[in-house]
Enzyme design. Structure first.
Site, PDB file in Angstrom:
ATOM      1  N   ASP A  56     123.367  97.221  82.439  1.00  0.00           N
ATOM      2  CA  ASP A  56     124.034  96.562  81.310  1.00  0.00           C
ATOM      3  C   ASP A  56     125.530  96.887  81.304  1.00  0.00           C
ATOM      4  O   ASP A  56     126.283  96.351  80.485  1.00  0.00           O
ATOM      5  CB  ASP A  56     123.352  96.905  79.972  1.00  0.00           C
ATOM      6  CG  ASP A  56     123.441  98.379  79.623  1.00  0.00           C
ATOM      7  OD1 ASP A  56     123.916  99.177  80.459  1.00  0.00           O
ATOM      8  OD2 ASP A  56     123.019  98.742  78.498  1.00  0.00           O
ATOM      9  N   LYS A 125     114.730  99.496  83.499  1.00  0.00           N
ATOM     10  CA  LYS A 125     115.268 100.796  83.083  1.00  0.00           C
ATOM     11  C   LYS A 125     115.539 100.733  81.597  1.00  0.00           C
ATOM     12  O   LYS A 125     115.941  99.695  81.077  1.00  0.00           O
ATOM     13  CB  LYS A 125     116.558 101.124  83.839  1.00  0.00           C
ATOM     14  CG  LYS A 125     117.214 102.421  83.367  1.00  0.00           C
ATOM     15  CD  LYS A 125     118.367 102.839  84.249  1.00  0.00           C
ATOM     16  CE  LYS A 125     119.701 102.251  83.870  1.00  0.00           C
ATOM     17  NZ  LYS A 125     120.143 102.509  82.481  1.00  0.00           N
ATOM     18  N   GLU A 194     122.719 111.166  83.359  1.00  0.00           N
ATOM     19  CA  GLU A 194     124.135 110.761  83.302  1.00  0.00           C
ATOM     20  C   GLU A 194     125.002 111.796  82.596  1.00  0.00           C
ATOM     21  O   GLU A 194     124.711 112.215  81.463  1.00  0.00           O
ATOM     22  CB  GLU A 194     124.254 109.387  82.604  1.00  0.00           C
ATOM     23  CG  GLU A 194     125.703 108.921  82.532  1.00  0.00           C
ATOM     24  CD  GLU A 194     125.897 107.440  82.280  1.00  0.00           C
ATOM     25  OE1 GLU A 194     124.904 106.686  82.259  1.00  0.00           O
ATOM     26  OE2 GLU A 194     127.066 107.037  82.099  1.00  0.00           O
TER      27      GLU A 194
END
Ligand code: KIV
Length: 292
Positions: A56, A125, A194
């Site tokens: 995204d 995801k 992340e």
């Protein structure tokens, strides 16, 4: 080395999630990249990248928004379709956009299914840990492979208070460990870590049997992911600390466009090489008719 041959010998077939898990077992690092369009996805696939994420992040690096929050299901499906027309070997992972998996199970499953049925992805995801574990389980039970994503999760940017490293205190580090374990127990085939300290991502990677794919999480992860526009030096509005620019495509594009502008203005483009010729006698005849 093409991705399919690396993983399946001579049989040209698409990579599957079990082969990705086996890469971890063999200690083989897993490269992953994003792609959002046909030509880029084709290059990435042909280079042997086994996991292609239609992230995204397309909201920022393709559509020009300043976050991933405005990205819709329709935006995602449009780009997943383009990528899936190009990719023959890699697993295509569609990134579930903001609020597409939070409102209710029925809508979540329908949205996940659209990525596979309409888009042509092989996996999805989604962001979150313990709080989305039940959702992950429901999707996996429908036969849809799920990749988790924890740490700096951009869809929660307002909750997190900005783009900053996660898991730096004992409490937040423990929460990320619990999140990773919950995703594995819920059936996720891999998890993105992340922007967190290297020591923490290493610990999570050792704790999990499924692969961890790091971005800004150091070298201890089982694989690495970068946003293609960042690593190619194409998107330059801001360059996050974790990015290594393997090329400077924006500079190349910019000088090509400047040269084009200058050549159109000067008349240097097009030349006869880029033009269509015509039989001289036919041209003379048309000129004669039009001058009468
Ligand atoms: O959307 C995306 O590109 C991602 C990566 C940053 C992992 O989620």
């Amino acid at each position: 080395m093409s991705g399919c041959c690396v993983l399946t010998g001579a049989i040209p077939m698409r990579i599957n999630i079990h082969q990705i898990k086996e890469m971890k077992q063999r200690g083989e690092k897993i490269p992953m990249l994003t792609a959002y369009d046909y030509p880029t996805a084709k290059l990435v696939d042909e280079a042997g990248v086994p996991l292609i994420l239609v992230g995204d992040t397309l909201g920022q690096v393709v559509l020009g928004y300043n976050s991933t929050i405005p990205v819709t299901m329709e935006d995602m499906i449009h780009h997943i379709k383009a990528v899936s027309r190009a990719v023959k070997n890699a697993i295509i992972i569609g990134d579930m956009p903001f609020m597409s998996y939070q409102i209710g199970t029925k809508q979540t499953l329908a949205n996940a299914a659209r990525f596979l049925q309409e888009g042509g992805a092989q996996a999805i995801k989604l962001e979150g840990g313990v709080t989305v574990a039940c959702t992950v389980r429901r999707i996996v039970d429908c036969g849809i492979p799920v990749m988790g994503h924890i740490g700096l999760t951009a869809q929660s940017i307002h909750q997190l208070g900005g783009f900053k490293a996660q898991g730096k205190t004992p409490e937040t580090a423990q929460k990320l460990i619990d999140d990773a374990v919950a995703l594995e127990q819920a059936g996720a085939f891999a998890v993105v870590l992340e922007t967190m300290p290297t020591g923490l991502s290493q610990l999570i990677s050792q704790k999990l049997a499924i692969p961890t794919i790091g971005i800004g999480a150091g070298a201890g992860c089982d694989g690495q992911v970068l946003v293609i526009s960042d690593m190619l030096g194409l998107f330059t509005d801001f360059v996050p600390k974790h990015v290594k620019q393997y090329a400077h495509i924006a500079n190349i594009m910019s000088s090509a466009v400047s040269q084009y502008v200058q050549e159109v203005k000067s008349g240097a483009f097009p030349t006869s090489k880029e033009s269509v010729s015509m039989d001289e006698t036919i041209l003379a005849e048309i000129e004669r008719r039009n001058s009468e």
